[in-house]
Design a protein around this motif. Structure first.
Motif, PDB file in Angstrom:
ATOM      1  N   ALA A  40       7.661   7.517   7.280  1.00 27.67           N
ATOM      2  CA  ALA A  40       7.574   7.612   5.818  1.00 27.67           C
ATOM      3  C   ALA A  40       8.956   7.540   5.178  1.00 27.67           C
ATOM      4  O   ALA A  40       9.851   8.308   5.519  1.00 27.67           O
ATOM      5  N   GLY A  41       9.112   6.597   4.265  1.00 19.76           N
ATOM      6  CA  GLY A  41      10.368   6.446   3.549  1.00 19.76           C
ATOM      7  C   GLY A  41      11.403   5.633   4.275  1.00 19.76           C
ATOM      8  O   GLY A  41      12.460   5.316   3.704  1.00 19.76           O
ATOM      9  N   GLY A  42      11.157   5.269   5.526  1.00 20.68           N
ATOM     10  CA  GLY A  42      12.125   4.501   6.301  1.00 20.68           C
ATOM     11  C   GLY A  42      11.942   3.005   6.154  1.00 20.68           C
ATOM     12  O   GLY A  42      11.172   2.527   5.320  1.00 20.68           O
ATOM     13  N   GLU A  43      12.635   2.262   6.994  1.00 16.28           N
ATOM     14  CA  GLU A  43      12.550   0.810   6.968  1.00 16.28           C
ATOM     15  C   GLU A  43      11.325   0.331   7.736  1.00 16.28           C
ATOM     16  O   GLU A  43      10.954   0.896   8.771  1.00 16.28           O
ATOM     17  N   TRP A  44      10.709  -0.730   7.232  1.00 13.46           N
ATOM     18  CA  TRP A  44       9.569  -1.336   7.926  1.00 13.46           C
ATOM     19  C   TRP A  44      10.047  -2.097   9.159  1.00 13.46           C
ATOM     20  O   TRP A  44      11.111  -2.709   9.152  1.00 13.46           O
ATOM     21  N   PHE A  45       9.244  -2.042  10.221  1.00 18.06           N
ATOM     22  CA  PHE A  45       9.515  -2.843  11.416  1.00 18.06           C
ATOM     23  C   PHE A  45       8.221  -3.560  11.816  1.00 18.06           C
ATOM     24  O   PHE A  45       7.112  -3.123  11.490  1.00 18.06           O
ATOM     25  N   GLU A  46       8.353  -4.631  12.524  1.00 17.75           N
ATOM     26  CA  GLU A  46       7.204  -5.466  12.872  1.00 17.75           C
ATOM     27  C   GLU A  46       6.416  -4.887  14.040  1.00 17.75           C
ATOM     28  O   GLU A  46       6.978  -4.507  15.066  1.00 17.75           O
ATOM     29  N   LEU A  47       5.107  -4.800  13.847  1.00 17.96           N
ATOM     30  CA  LEU A  47       4.184  -4.447  14.928  1.00 17.96           C
ATOM     31  C   LEU A  47       3.461  -5.679  15.452  1.00 17.96           C
ATOM     32  O   LEU A  47       3.290  -5.844  16.660  1.00 17.96           O
ATOM     33  N   LEU A  48       3.034  -6.529  14.534  1.00 17.50           N
ATOM     34  CA  LEU A  48       2.322  -7.752  14.891  1.00 17.50           C
ATOM     35  C   LEU A  48       2.788  -8.850  13.957  1.00 17.50           C
ATOM     36  O   LEU A  48       2.637  -8.738  12.734  1.00 17.50           O
TER      37      LEU A  48
ATOM     38  N   PRO B 207       8.043   1.283  18.239  1.00 17.78           N
ATOM     39  CA  PRO B 207       8.647   2.510  17.705  1.00 17.78           C
ATOM     40  C   PRO B 207       7.581   3.426  17.101  1.00 17.78           C
ATOM     41  O   PRO B 207       6.476   2.993  16.773  1.00 17.78           O
ATOM     42  N   ALA B 208       7.935   4.684  16.933  1.00 17.28           N
ATOM     43  CA  ALA B 208       7.016   5.646  16.317  1.00 17.28           C
ATOM     44  C   ALA B 208       6.837   5.330  14.840  1.00 17.28           C
ATOM     45  O   ALA B 208       7.768   4.888  14.159  1.00 17.28           O
ATOM     46  N   ALA B 209       5.624   5.555  14.348  1.00 14.84           N
ATOM     47  CA  ALA B 209       5.313   5.308  12.941  1.00 14.84           C
ATOM     48  C   ALA B 209       4.301   6.325  12.456  1.00 14.84           C
ATOM     49  O   ALA B 209       3.493   6.838  13.238  1.00 14.84           O
ATOM     50  N   ASP B 210       4.353   6.623  11.161  1.00 19.06           N
ATOM     51  CA  ASP B 210       3.278   7.405  10.561  1.00 19.06           C
ATOM     52  C   ASP B 210       2.655   6.674   9.376  1.00 19.06           C
ATOM     53  O   ASP B 210       1.748   7.188   8.730  1.00 19.06           O
ATOM     54  N   GLU B 211       3.144   5.458   9.093  1.00 16.72           N
ATOM     55  CA  GLU B 211       2.538   4.592   8.095  1.00 16.72           C
ATOM     56  C   GLU B 211       2.489   3.171   8.643  1.00 16.72           C
ATOM     57  O   GLU B 211       3.381   2.755   9.391  1.00 16.72           O
ATOM     58  N   VAL B 212       1.428   2.457   8.275  1.00 17.00           N
ATOM     59  CA  VAL B 212       1.278   1.056   8.689  1.00 17.00           C
ATOM     60  C   VAL B 212       0.825   0.239   7.488  1.00 17.00           C
ATOM     61  O   VAL B 212       0.034   0.715   6.668  1.00 17.00           O
ATOM     62  N   ARG B 213       1.364  -0.962   7.401  1.00 16.56           N
ATOM     63  CA  ARG B 213       0.933  -1.902   6.357  1.00 16.56           C
ATOM     64  C   ARG B 213       0.317  -3.119   7.023  1.00 16.56           C
ATOM     65  O   ARG B 213       0.927  -3.738   7.905  1.00 16.56           O
ATOM     66  N   LEU B 214      -0.914  -3.423   6.618  1.00 12.23           N
ATOM     67  CA  LEU B 214      -1.614  -4.631   7.048  1.00 12.23           C
ATOM     68  C   LEU B 214      -1.531  -5.651   5.922  1.00 12.23           C
ATOM     69  O   LEU B 214      -1.973  -5.367   4.805  1.00 12.23           O
ATOM     70  N   ASP B 215      -0.970  -6.821   6.209  1.00 11.89           N
ATOM     71  CA  ASP B 215      -0.947  -7.925   5.248  1.00 11.89           C
ATOM     72  C   ASP B 215      -1.935  -8.982   5.702  1.00 11.89           C
ATOM     73  O   ASP B 215      -1.923  -9.392   6.872  1.00 11.89           O
ATOM     74  N   ILE B 216      -2.814  -9.401   4.785  1.00 10.62           N
ATOM     75  CA  ILE B 216      -3.700 -10.525   5.072  1.00 10.62           C
ATOM     76  C   ILE B 216      -3.263 -11.704   4.218  1.00 10.62           C
ATOM     77  O   ILE B 216      -2.783 -11.528   3.097  1.00 10.62           O
ATOM     78  N   HIS B 217      -3.396 -12.887   4.760  1.00 14.10           N
ATOM     79  CA  HIS B 217      -2.886 -14.092   4.091  1.00 14.10           C
ATOM     80  C   HIS B 217      -4.003 -15.127   3.972  1.00 14.10           C
ATOM     81  O   HIS B 217      -4.564 -15.523   4.988  1.00 14.10           O
ATOM     82  N   PRO B 218      -4.272 -15.607   2.776  1.00 21.71           N
ATOM     83  CA  PRO B 218      -3.764 -15.076   1.507  1.00 21.71           C
ATOM     84  C   PRO B 218      -4.635 -13.958   0.952  1.00 21.71           C
ATOM     85  O   PRO B 218      -4.171 -13.100   0.221  1.00 21.71           O
ATOM     86  N   ASP B 219      -5.929 -13.963   1.279  1.00 27.04           N
ATOM     87  CA  ASP B 219      -6.880 -12.994   0.732  1.00 27.04           C
ATOM     88  C   ASP B 219      -8.088 -12.962   1.649  1.00 27.04           C
ATOM     89  O   ASP B 219      -8.085 -13.532   2.726  1.00 27.04           O
ATOM     90  N   GLY B 220      -9.155 -12.301   1.205  1.00 27.53           N
ATOM     91  CA  GLY B 220     -10.391 -12.316   1.982  1.00 27.53           C
ATOM     92  C   GLY B 220     -10.898 -10.934   2.317  1.00 27.53           C
ATOM     93  O   GLY B 220     -10.599  -9.955   1.633  1.00 27.53           O
ATOM     94  N   GLY B 221     -11.671 -10.855   3.398  1.00 26.29           N
ATOM     95  CA  GLY B 221     -12.314  -9.601   3.748  1.00 26.29           C
ATOM     96  C   GLY B 221     -12.177  -9.254   5.212  1.00 26.29           C
ATOM     97  O   GLY B 221     -12.128 -10.138   6.077  1.00 26.29           O
ATOM     98  N   MET B 222     -12.112  -7.946   5.469  1.00 26.41           N
ATOM     99  CA  MET B 222     -12.077  -7.427   6.831  1.00 26.41           C
ATOM    100  C   MET B 222     -13.043  -6.257   6.948  1.00 26.41           C
ATOM    101  O   MET B 222     -13.292  -5.534   5.974  1.00 26.41           O
TER     102      MET B 222
END
Length: 332
Positions: free
Chosen positions: A269-277, A296-311
């Motif tokens: 939280a509050g740190g720099e983002w690093f790549e997971l996938l 690396p250890a994380a407590d937040e994850v961001r999923l980006d979908i390109h460009p849009d759609g559903g999961m």
């Protein structure tokens, strides 16, 4: 960041494992309807031997003093931040007042133990409510910091309620997590929550964190069609700090509207983002599993979908760090 409590998972919903274990009366409509997923539906021509058929819980007209009540075992025990007492379609037969209490009782208590227990704590004191409406109430004070396993809805004096939504954050049992070893760090039942999302036009992003496979496209997260050069995303607070080893990106039932590609990033939280996938192509109607390796250890994850759609679902399997395990213990 302060968010509307209704964006938090519904800890009572049937699809998370909730159950209505008791009601003192359900003469007109069954108690189980209170925690059904999705909005209440209404057919004006539908009548049965007991009268008008309602998609909700409805009690008989009281001819003596008192109140009616129903007890819900939460699908995931946790901290309750707010409740919604939904009286949709109940127009001349809704209760004028309602209240909600909470109880923390681990194990598998019987109905008799629950009904007669003296440990019930007020979450929402008796409040006036409206008919054919969603009635939201935020839980405040000390009550909003405690862990609960059950809630009790009381209606004063009688009437019908379509749905009871109990929004909050689950708190997983540290002993169970330790015994499992590898857990889904993105599961709502383990305490993961949605921090934010770019768009939730067709479906809530919180659906990504729910247990079990989806049964239709409507049980997932779907965005509006983008008409610019951007992309859609979700930002998830994990159940606790951990190392994500395997990611599952599930597009089940999304046939012609699945994202073309997806990527994952993590951070403390509050740190720099690093790549997971790295940005990876997705297929429609498919459960994709990706081994992420030593992350690396994380407590937040961001999923980006390109460009849009559903999961349909997002699963992030891994193990807790020592700090994550300690934090889970403090919450418990």
């Amino acid at each position: 960041m302060s968010i509307d409590f209704r964006e938090l998972p519904d800890l009572a919903v049937r699809t998370l494992g909730g159950a209505v274990v008791y009601a003192n009366d359900e003469a007109f409509a069954a108690r189980e309807n209170l925690i059904s997923a999705g909005p209440s539906v209404f057919d004006p021509s539908s009548f049965g031997h007991k009268g008008k058929v309602y998609d909700g819980w409805e009690t008989r007209r009281r001819r003596e003093a008192g109140h009616d009540e129903a007890i819900v075992r939460l699908g995931a025990a946790g901290v309750v931040k707010g409740v919604v007492i939904d009286t949709s379609w109940f127009k001349g037969n809704y209760p004028p007042e309602a209240s909600v209490d909470g109880l923390c009782l681990d194990g598998h208590p019987s109905v008799d133990e629950l009904v007669g227990h003296e440990g019930w704590q007020p979450l929402v004191p008796p409040q006036a409510i409206k008919g054919d409406a969603e009635n939201p109430f935020e839980v405040v004070g000390d009550a909003a910091t405690r862990r609960y396993t059950h809630v009790r809805l009381r209606i004063h004096p009688d009437g019908g309620v379509a749905r009871l939504r109990v929004h909050g954050q689950a708190i997983a049992d540290p002993s169970v997590v330790d015994a499992l070893g590898v857990v889904d760090l993105a599961a709502a039942e383990n305490g993961a929550t949605m921090i934010d999302s770019s768009n939730r036009f067709y479906g809530s992003s919180t659906n990504l964190l729910l247990p079990g496979p989806v049964r239709s496209m409507g049980e997932g997260w779907e965005t509006a069609r983008r008409r610019d050069d951007g992309n859609d995303w979700v930002h998830v607070a994990l159940a606790a700090e951990g190392h994500v080893r395997v990611a599952e990106l599930d597009t089940s039932y999304f046939l012609h509207n699945a994202p073309g590609w997806a990527s994952l990033r993590g951070r403390r939280a509050g740190g720099e983002w690093f790549e997971l996938l790295a940005r990876t192509a997705l297929q429609p109607d498919t459960r994709h599993r990706f081994v992420l390796g030593d992350t690396p250890a994380a407590d937040e994850v961001r999923l980006d979908i390109h460009p849009d759609g559903g999961m349909a679902r997002l699963r992030l399997f891994g193990s807790l760090t020592d700090e994550g395990r300690a934090e889970l213990g403090r919450r418990w």
